[in-house]
Design a protein around this motif. Structure first.
Motif, mmCIF file in Angstrom:
data_model
loop_
_atom_site.group_PDB
_atom_site.id
_atom_site.type_symbol
_atom_site.label_atom_id
_atom_site.label_comp_id
_atom_site.label_asym_id
_atom_site.label_seq_id
_atom_site.Cartn_x
_atom_site.Cartn_y
_atom_site.Cartn_z
ATOM 1 N N ILE A 193 6.155 -11.770 -1.036
ATOM 2 C CA ILE A 193 6.877 -10.587 -1.517
ATOM 3 C C ILE A 193 6.403 -10.210 -2.918
ATOM 4 C CG2 ILE A 193 9.166 -9.772 -2.228
ATOM 5 C CD1 ILE A 193 10.297 -11.319 0.173
ATOM 6 N N LYS A 194 6.125 -11.216 -3.733
ATOM 7 C CA LYS A 194 5.633 -10.942 -5.087
ATOM 8 C C LYS A 194 4.278 -10.253 -5.034
ATOM 9 C CE LYS A 194 6.089 -13.914 -8.562
ATOM 10 N NZ LYS A 194 5.844 -15.116 -9.391
ATOM 11 N N THR A 195 3.371 -10.713 -4.160
ATOM 12 C CA THR A 195 2.054 -10.076 -4.066
ATOM 13 C C THR A 195 2.161 -8.670 -3.482
ATOM 14 O OG1 THR A 195 1.620 -11.100 -1.924
ATOM 15 C CG2 THR A 195 0.801 -12.237 -3.882
ATOM 16 N N LYS A 196 3.048 -8.473 -2.507
ATOM 17 C CA LYS A 196 3.236 -7.130 -1.943
ATOM 18 C C LYS A 196 3.823 -6.198 -2.990
ATOM 19 C CE LYS A 196 2.377 -7.994 2.482
ATOM 20 N NZ LYS A 196 1.355 -7.430 3.268
ATOM 21 N N GLY A 197 4.765 -6.701 -3.780
ATOM 22 C CA GLY A 197 5.381 -5.875 -4.815
ATOM 23 C C GLY A 197 4.393 -5.500 -5.902
ATOM 24 N N ARG A 229 10.951 -20.544 2.088
ATOM 25 C CA ARG A 229 11.335 -19.618 1.025
ATOM 26 C C ARG A 229 10.256 -19.478 -0.054
ATOM 27 N NH1 ARG A 229 14.466 -15.530 1.161
ATOM 28 N NH2 ARG A 229 13.906 -14.576 -0.784
ATOM 29 N N LYS A 230 9.637 -20.570 -0.430
ATOM 30 C CA LYS A 230 8.618 -20.528 -1.481
ATOM 31 C C LYS A 230 7.436 -19.650 -1.070
ATOM 32 C CE LYS A 230 5.833 -23.651 -4.299
ATOM 33 N NZ LYS A 230 5.463 -25.040 -4.537
ATOM 34 N N HIS A 231 6.980 -19.801 0.169
ATOM 35 C CA HIS A 231 5.855 -18.991 0.650
ATOM 36 C C HIS A 231 6.276 -17.527 0.798
ATOM 37 C CE1 HIS A 231 1.943 -18.461 2.455
ATOM 38 N NE2 HIS A 231 2.503 -17.785 3.438
ATOM 39 N N LYS A 232 7.495 -17.305 1.279
ATOM 40 C CA LYS A 232 7.977 -15.939 1.441
ATOM 41 C C LYS A 232 8.085 -15.230 0.092
ATOM 42 C CE LYS A 232 11.488 -15.543 4.129
ATOM 43 N NZ LYS A 232 12.847 -15.448 4.690
ATOM 44 N N ASP A 233 8.574 -15.922 -0.922
ATOM 45 C CA ASP A 233 8.670 -15.328 -2.256
ATOM 46 C C ASP A 233 7.300 -14.966 -2.812
ATOM 47 O OD1 ASP A 233 11.405 -15.506 -2.226
ATOM 48 O OD2 ASP A 233 11.485 -17.372 -3.382
ATOM 49 N N SER A 293 9.495 -9.652 10.669
ATOM 50 C CA SER A 293 8.487 -9.641 9.609
ATOM 51 C C SER A 293 9.135 -9.928 8.259
ATOM 52 C CB SER A 293 7.777 -8.296 9.570
ATOM 53 O OG SER A 293 8.677 -7.285 9.180
ATOM 54 N N VAL A 294 8.287 -10.228 7.281
ATOM 55 C CA VAL A 294 8.758 -10.539 5.934
ATOM 56 C C VAL A 294 9.042 -9.262 5.162
ATOM 57 C CG1 VAL A 294 8.111 -11.603 3.730
ATOM 58 C CG2 VAL A 294 7.519 -12.730 5.855
#
Length: 160
Positions: free
Chosen positions: A149-153, A142-146, A73-74
């Motif tokens: 992570i930004k929205t989860k954060g 990487r772009k989608h993963k970032d 998972s991410v």
């Protein structure tokens, strides 16, 4: 001169239609050959588990090898699934099982075919007995993963 040009246009049109029909025939043949794998109990179990994971988690990487499938998972980064291709205690070590399953997963899960989200790579695994096996990995870009992570954060900051 016009008749020669018209002749080449007609010939190229016939060739294009022939190639299109041939590609349709190959696609039907490919689906016919993949159908027994899709209907197997092992693939149905794998499909159901992956369907649940794609709905409830953000999948970072999906690796398909001859021994099985591993999903990570991410956020948070951990292994969600370690699925073995075993039946009745005997390992099914067909040389083409990894390519067949990865092809079926690519067809059955449309998110894996989106090139802006996942990248599919083929890699080689050398076993301790000297055998060379191939695996396939669907890795989130990487772009989608970032962005995930930004929205989860940002959601976590609002909760705290």
């Amino acid at each position: 001169m016009n008749s020669l040009a018209e002749f080449f246009i007609i010939i190229s049109g016939i060739v294009a239609i022939t190639l299109f029909l041939y590609s349709l025939h190959l696609k039907k043949e490919e689906n016919r050959l993949l159908e027994p794998v899709r209907k197997s109990r092992t693939y149905i179990r794998l499909y159901n588990k992956l369907d649940y994971l794609f709905i409830h988690y953000d999948i970072d990487q999906l690796r398909v090898e001859q021994r099985g499938v591993t999903v990570t998972s991410v956020y948070p980064a951990h292994t969600l699934l370690d699925f073995d291709f075993k039946q009745n205690g005997n390992s099914k070590r067909c040389l083409s099982i990894s390519s067949l399953v990865s092809q079926l997963l690519y067809m059955d899960f449309p998110i894996l075919s989106k090139r802006n989200i996942y990248k599919m790579t083929r890699y080689c695994v050398y076993r301790s007995n000297g055998k060379k096996e191939y695996g396939f990995a669907f890795t989130m870009r990487r772009k989608h993963k970032d962005s995930l992570i930004k929205t989860k954060g940002s959601v976590q900051l609002r909760i705290l």
